[in-house]
Design a protein around this motif. Structure first.
Motif, PDB file in Angstrom:
ATOM      1  N   CYS A  23     -30.817  32.870  21.312  1.00  8.16           N
ATOM      2  CA  CYS A  23     -31.113  33.858  20.263  1.00  8.16           C
ATOM      3  C   CYS A  23     -30.619  35.254  20.640  1.00  8.16           C
ATOM      4  O   CYS A  23     -30.519  36.126  19.788  1.00  8.16           O
ATOM      5  CB  CYS A  23     -32.598  33.889  19.949  1.00  8.16           C
ATOM      6  N   ASP A  74     -38.658  28.459  13.230  1.00 13.14           N
ATOM      7  CA  ASP A  74     -39.341  28.298  14.510  1.00 13.14           C
ATOM      8  C   ASP A  74     -40.437  27.232  14.481  1.00 13.14           C
ATOM      9  O   ASP A  74     -41.560  27.473  14.934  1.00 13.14           O
ATOM     10  CB  ASP A  74     -39.926  29.643  14.982  1.00 13.14           C
ATOM     11  N   ASP A 112     -30.476  29.095  17.967  1.00  7.07           N
ATOM     12  CA  ASP A 112     -31.796  29.498  18.472  1.00  7.07           C
ATOM     13  C   ASP A 112     -32.602  28.315  19.003  1.00  7.07           C
ATOM     14  O   ASP A 112     -33.739  28.083  18.589  1.00  7.07           O
ATOM     15  CB  ASP A 112     -32.570  30.241  17.361  1.00  7.07           C
ATOM     16  N   HIS A 149     -34.923  26.272  21.612  1.00 10.85           N
ATOM     17  CA  HIS A 149     -35.966  26.579  22.583  1.00 10.85           C
ATOM     18  C   HIS A 149     -36.208  25.338  23.431  1.00 10.85           C
ATOM     19  O   HIS A 149     -36.320  24.234  22.881  1.00 10.85           O
ATOM     20  CB  HIS A 149     -37.282  26.941  21.878  1.00 10.85           C
ATOM     21  N   GLU A 179     -45.685  31.221  18.782  1.00 14.48           N
ATOM     22  CA  GLU A 179     -44.668  31.985  19.535  1.00 14.48           C
ATOM     23  C   GLU A 179     -45.078  33.452  19.652  1.00 14.48           C
ATOM     24  O   GLU A 179     -44.385  34.367  19.205  1.00 14.48           O
ATOM     25  CB  GLU A 179     -43.288  31.878  18.849  1.00 14.48           C
ATOM     26  N   GLU A 236     -35.897  30.621  25.328  1.00 16.48           N
ATOM     27  CA  GLU A 236     -34.639  30.746  24.579  1.00 16.48           C
ATOM     28  C   GLU A 236     -33.501  30.184  25.411  1.00 16.48           C
ATOM     29  O   GLU A 236     -33.378  30.522  26.597  1.00 16.48           O
ATOM     30  CB  GLU A 236     -34.390  32.220  24.254  1.00 16.48           C
TER      31      GLU A 236
HETATM   32 ZN    ZN Z   1     -35.726  31.745  19.591  1.00 19.03          ZN
END
Ligand code: ZN
Length: 300
Positions: free
Chosen positions: A34, A152, A177, A179, A186, A193
């Motif tokens: 990210c 997310d 992005d 994870h 989060e 990341e």
């Molecule tokens: Zn992220």
């Protein structure tokens, strides 16, 4: 197999596709983290970031035969991540910021585990940013919207299928992005990341109405929504899952509401609890129902 590598920084109907895929094709997306891979060590901080190159989303991919009013199904076949991830506090952001200092933390990934201080846990790689283009104004890829974006959800991982409304010809799918793991909510605005790659199959479902992205897991359907406030985001999730259940099961609104009240799941994707001016900056939630073998699928 198609492999995509170059990235955009918004979901935008005017972004030129970098590749075309046919219905059913398997595509590999190589993704930056990210921070656009700008943070390499614990000495690198927010001040070192060029924010015009954060939240890159690899793509967009034009999917043939996907038109406005269709749904794009994205089967997440595999996710591979690098051997080190990064977490960072961002000045002024997140519910616990007042208790934190500016810090960058490198999290080594070894043998399938994230190593953090004196503990470790298994990685569960997930896709943070994934979506199709809006038919209106562009949305920066760090934000979320009703076509996806920075949702997310830690459920967007290997084995899941994510369904997106198609609002422009070709759908214009982009993602990034990753994870290594992310906790629900989060809370500091970063998970672990990490760079990596995502292997997906894209499928077109013709003429099916979807207002928000939906994640199908092994045993649940989850609608993903956002909103300027948590209340707004959650209400949108209730409304969309109610509509999908009513249409699939043939129940009226009241019985469907009873069913949701008895059986739904409500979980946070990202809930950092900042004050927001727009929906796109807001927190994201998922509202789900179990998959029932005795009833039709919510999405064909
Ligand atoms: Zn992220």
């Amino acid at each position: 197999m198609l492999t995509l590598e170059s990235a955009v920084y918004s979901f935008d109907k005017n972004n030129a596709p970098i590749a075309h895929a046919a219905d059913g094709d398997i595509v590999r997306f190589i993704t930056q983290d990210c921070f656009g891979n700008q943070i390499k060590t614990e000495a690198d901080h927010e001040d070192d970031l060029d924010f015009t190159h954060t939240n890159p989303a690899t793509g967009p991919l034009y999917v043939d035969n996907a038109d406005a009013g269709d749904v794009l199904a994205v089967d997440i076949l595999d996710i591979q991540v690098a051997d080190q991830g990064v977490m960072m506090t961002l000045e002024g952001y997140g519910a616990l910021w007042p208790t934190c200092e500016v810090r960058t933390k490198i999290v080594p990934i070894r043998d399938g585990y994230a190593h953090f201080n004196d503990v470790k846990w298994p990685i569960a790689p997930m896709v943070g940013v994934i979506g199709t283009a809006p038919d209106g104004e562009p949305v920066p890829s760090g934000y979320s919207f009703n076509g996806g974006g920075n949702m997310d959800s830690r459920l967007i991982r290997k084995g899941a299928t994510v369904y997106f409304p198609v609002r422009v010809p070709g759908a214009l799918l982009a993602m990034g992005d990753l994870h290594a793991t992310m906790g629900d909510g989060e809370v500091c605005e970063t998970g672990i990341e990490i760079t990596g790659e995502v292997l997906v199959r894209v499928r077109v479902i013709k003429d099916f109405k979807l207002n928000w992205p939906v994640t199908e897991t092994e045993d649940f359907w989850f609608v993903n929504t956002n909103g300027r406030t948590c209340d707004i985001a959650i209400r949108r999730g209730y409304e969309e899952i109610q509509r999908l259940v009513m249409d699939a099961y043939g129940w009226d609104a009241t019985d469907t509401t009873f069913y949701l009240s008895a059986q739904a799941r409500l979980e946070a994707n990202q809930a950092v609890l900042d004050e927001n001016e727009t929906d796109e900056e807001g927190d994201t939630f998922r509202v789900g129902v179990p998959k029932l073998s005795s009833k039709p699928r919510l999405i064909p």
